[in-house]
Scaffold this motif. Structure first.
Motif, mmCIF file in Angstrom:
data_model
loop_
_atom_site.group_PDB
_atom_site.id
_atom_site.type_symbol
_atom_site.label_atom_id
_atom_site.label_comp_id
_atom_site.label_asym_id
_atom_site.label_seq_id
_atom_site.Cartn_x
_atom_site.Cartn_y
_atom_site.Cartn_z
ATOM 1 N N PHE A 43 -53.397 66.894 37.039
ATOM 2 C CA PHE A 43 -53.809 66.150 35.839
ATOM 3 C C PHE A 43 -52.597 65.661 35.046
ATOM 4 O O PHE A 43 -52.613 64.551 34.503
ATOM 5 C CB PHE A 43 -54.701 67.019 34.954
ATOM 6 N N ALA A 44 -51.554 66.490 34.967
ATOM 7 C CA ALA A 44 -50.342 66.093 34.235
ATOM 8 C C ALA A 44 -49.692 64.881 34.887
ATOM 9 O O ALA A 44 -49.206 63.974 34.185
ATOM 10 C CB ALA A 44 -49.362 67.262 34.168
ATOM 11 N N SER A 45 -49.682 64.842 36.221
ATOM 12 C CA SER A 45 -49.089 63.685 36.910
ATOM 13 C C SER A 45 -49.909 62.429 36.666
ATOM 14 O O SER A 45 -49.360 61.328 36.520
ATOM 15 C CB SER A 45 -48.971 63.968 38.409
ATOM 16 N N GLN A 46 -51.241 62.582 36.581
ATOM 17 C CA GLN A 46 -52.103 61.439 36.273
ATOM 18 C C GLN A 46 -51.856 60.955 34.839
ATOM 19 O O GLN A 46 -51.800 59.740 34.580
ATOM 20 C CB GLN A 46 -53.573 61.825 36.454
ATOM 21 N N ASN A 47 -51.704 61.902 33.921
ATOM 22 C CA ASN A 47 -51.433 61.540 32.530
ATOM 23 C C ASN A 47 -50.084 60.837 32.409
ATOM 24 O O ASN A 47 -49.946 59.858 31.667
ATOM 25 C CB ASN A 47 -51.427 62.793 31.650
ATOM 26 N N ALA B 205 -48.535 59.083 34.649
ATOM 27 C CA ALA B 205 -48.654 57.722 35.187
ATOM 28 C C ALA B 205 -49.363 56.790 34.204
ATOM 29 O O ALA B 205 -49.068 55.590 34.139
ATOM 30 C CB ALA B 205 -49.407 57.749 36.515
ATOM 31 N N ALA B 206 -50.291 57.377 33.416
ATOM 32 C CA ALA B 206 -51.044 56.580 32.443
ATOM 33 C C ALA B 206 -50.337 56.497 31.093
ATOM 34 O O ALA B 206 -50.815 55.819 30.176
ATOM 35 C CB ALA B 206 -52.439 57.169 32.259
ATOM 36 N N GLY B 207 -49.216 57.224 30.942
ATOM 37 C CA GLY B 207 -48.466 57.198 29.697
ATOM 38 C C GLY B 207 -49.119 57.960 28.569
ATOM 39 O O GLY B 207 -48.945 57.633 27.391
ATOM 40 N N ILE B 208 -49.872 59.017 28.918
ATOM 41 C CA ILE B 208 -50.525 59.835 27.896
ATOM 42 C C ILE B 208 -50.155 61.299 28.132
ATOM 43 O O ILE B 208 -49.501 61.643 29.113
ATOM 44 C CB ILE B 208 -52.067 59.673 27.926
ATOM 45 N N GLY C 85 -46.710 64.460 30.486
ATOM 46 C CA GLY C 85 -48.163 64.398 30.633
ATOM 47 C C GLY C 85 -48.838 65.749 30.597
ATOM 48 O O GLY C 85 -49.997 65.898 31.020
ATOM 49 N N LYS C 86 -48.133 66.778 30.093
ATOM 50 C CA LYS C 86 -48.611 68.155 30.216
ATOM 51 C C LYS C 86 -49.665 68.555 29.183
ATOM 52 O O LYS C 86 -50.291 69.609 29.324
ATOM 53 C CB LYS C 86 -47.421 69.117 30.134
ATOM 54 N N GLY D 23 -59.460 68.233 26.839
ATOM 55 C CA GLY D 23 -60.437 69.304 27.023
ATOM 56 C C GLY D 23 -61.171 69.188 28.348
ATOM 57 O O GLY D 23 -61.397 70.185 29.043
ATOM 58 N N ASN D 24 -61.555 67.962 28.718
ATOM 59 C CA ASN D 24 -62.259 67.755 29.990
ATOM 60 C C ASN D 24 -61.380 68.135 31.178
ATOM 61 O O ASN D 24 -61.858 68.712 32.163
ATOM 62 C CB ASN D 24 -62.714 66.299 30.122
ATOM 63 N N GLN D 25 -60.092 67.798 31.083
ATOM 64 C CA GLN D 25 -59.177 68.144 32.166
ATOM 65 C C GLN D 25 -59.004 69.654 32.280
ATOM 66 O O GLN D 25 -58.990 70.199 33.392
ATOM 67 C CB GLN D 25 -57.820 67.463 31.938
#
Length: 298
Positions: free
Chosen positions: A88-92, A94-97, A102-103, A107-109
């Motif tokens: 999830f952190a890698s996805q965040n 990449a999305a700049g969030i 991205g760590k 809550g959903n993640q």
């Protein structure tokens, strides 16, 4: 040392801490969950009967199985959790969030990572808890099994792998729902302190890790206790009609308990669970966090 090895090692240490602290409370919970209605007046009556009739070591009856098995289970939990968190952190990222790296997960993640951890854990926890519960509830004077290995061999000989995994469906439901809430609660409390104080995770005081673990434990049991009671009933039920089988299925168990014992049966044994929870879960997270900090220095 790789992240996965550290996660699994620290999780194992957390699991050992959980078993050593929580086992005496757990045997009282299981006895109260599985005994016929009216057997015990409360947890003190139950605990007193165990102490009087079976001695103090009875509170650690069946401990070898959870000590080994729960150590593995919690290792899997944290290994799967941390793996999902990194995804999830890698996805965040990449999305700049999600802040730095991205760590900071949503809550959903966090809930999703917890569900993944619970399902991964359930593959091992189902048979581990089944064997433990069989040992915890058998007669002390004429035990059916001579220990965990004897129980595994005899159940496998009689019923095959399906016997070892008795109650697995309800176990997976319990693990997925419970650990989704469990890790969401803990991680959100950790995020709150980090953001409030502007500190790193490894700067959180150990006593706060215990407190957050205790809160996570209460959140867990608030969600899963009725499911856990049904799991205990299924896993202490006979394998066939000739061995005293009471329930045809999980749904039949729910209906039968509701019809014959009422709604109170679904929370019977909750007292020792609520007392055990802050100690066992606090010890789990403390053990994990301390182990991770130690391993990070290696």
């Amino acid at each position: 040392m790789s992240n996965t090895v550290k996660d699994l090692t620290a999780g194992t240490f957390g699991g050992i801490c959980q078993v050593l602290v929580g086992q005496p409370f757990d045997i009282v919970k299981v006895r109260m969950q599985t005994a016929p209605k009216g057997t015990y007046n409360g947890m003190v009556h139950c605990a007193g009967g165990i102490l009087r009739n079976e001695g103090p070591l009875a509170f650690y009856k069946g401990t070898l199985t959870p000590l080994l098995g729960i150590g593995v289970c919690v290792s899997i939990q944290f290994g799967a959790l941390e793996y999902a968190k990194r995804i999830f952190a890698s996805q965040n990222l990449a999305a700049g969030i999600g802040g730095e790296g991205g760590k900071t997960l949503t809550g959903n993640q966090l809930f999703g990572a917890g569900v993944f951890a619970g399902l991964a854990n359930g593959i091992v926890s189902g048979p581990v808890e089944h064997i433990r519960i069989r040992l915890q509830t058998q007669s002390n004077t004429s035990p059916l099994y001579n220990g965990p290995w004897d129980a595994i061999k005899r159940i496998y000989h009689q019923c095959g792998i399906a016997g070892i995994y008795k109650g697995q469906a309800v176990t997976l439901l319990r693990e997925a729902s419970g650990y989704g809430i469990y890790f969401l609660t803990y991680e959100k409390l950790v995020q709150w302190e980090i953001e409030k104080k502007g500190i790193r995770r490894d700067q959180i005081k150990p006593i706060n890790s215990v407190a957050y673990g205790a809160a996570a434990g209460y959140a867990l049991w608030a969600i899963i206790y009725p499911i856990d009671m049904i799991k205990s009933r299924i896993q202490t039920d006979g394998f066939t009609l000739s061995t005293g089988q009471k329930y045809k299925s999980t749904l039949d168990c729910v209906k039968t308990v509701w019809r014959t014992e009422g709604s109170g049966a679904f929370v019977r044994g909750l007292g020792p669970t609520l007392i055990r929870s802050p100690f066992a879960n606090g010890a789990t997270f403390l053990g994990f966090e301390v182990a991770m900090r130690t391993l990070d220095k290696i």
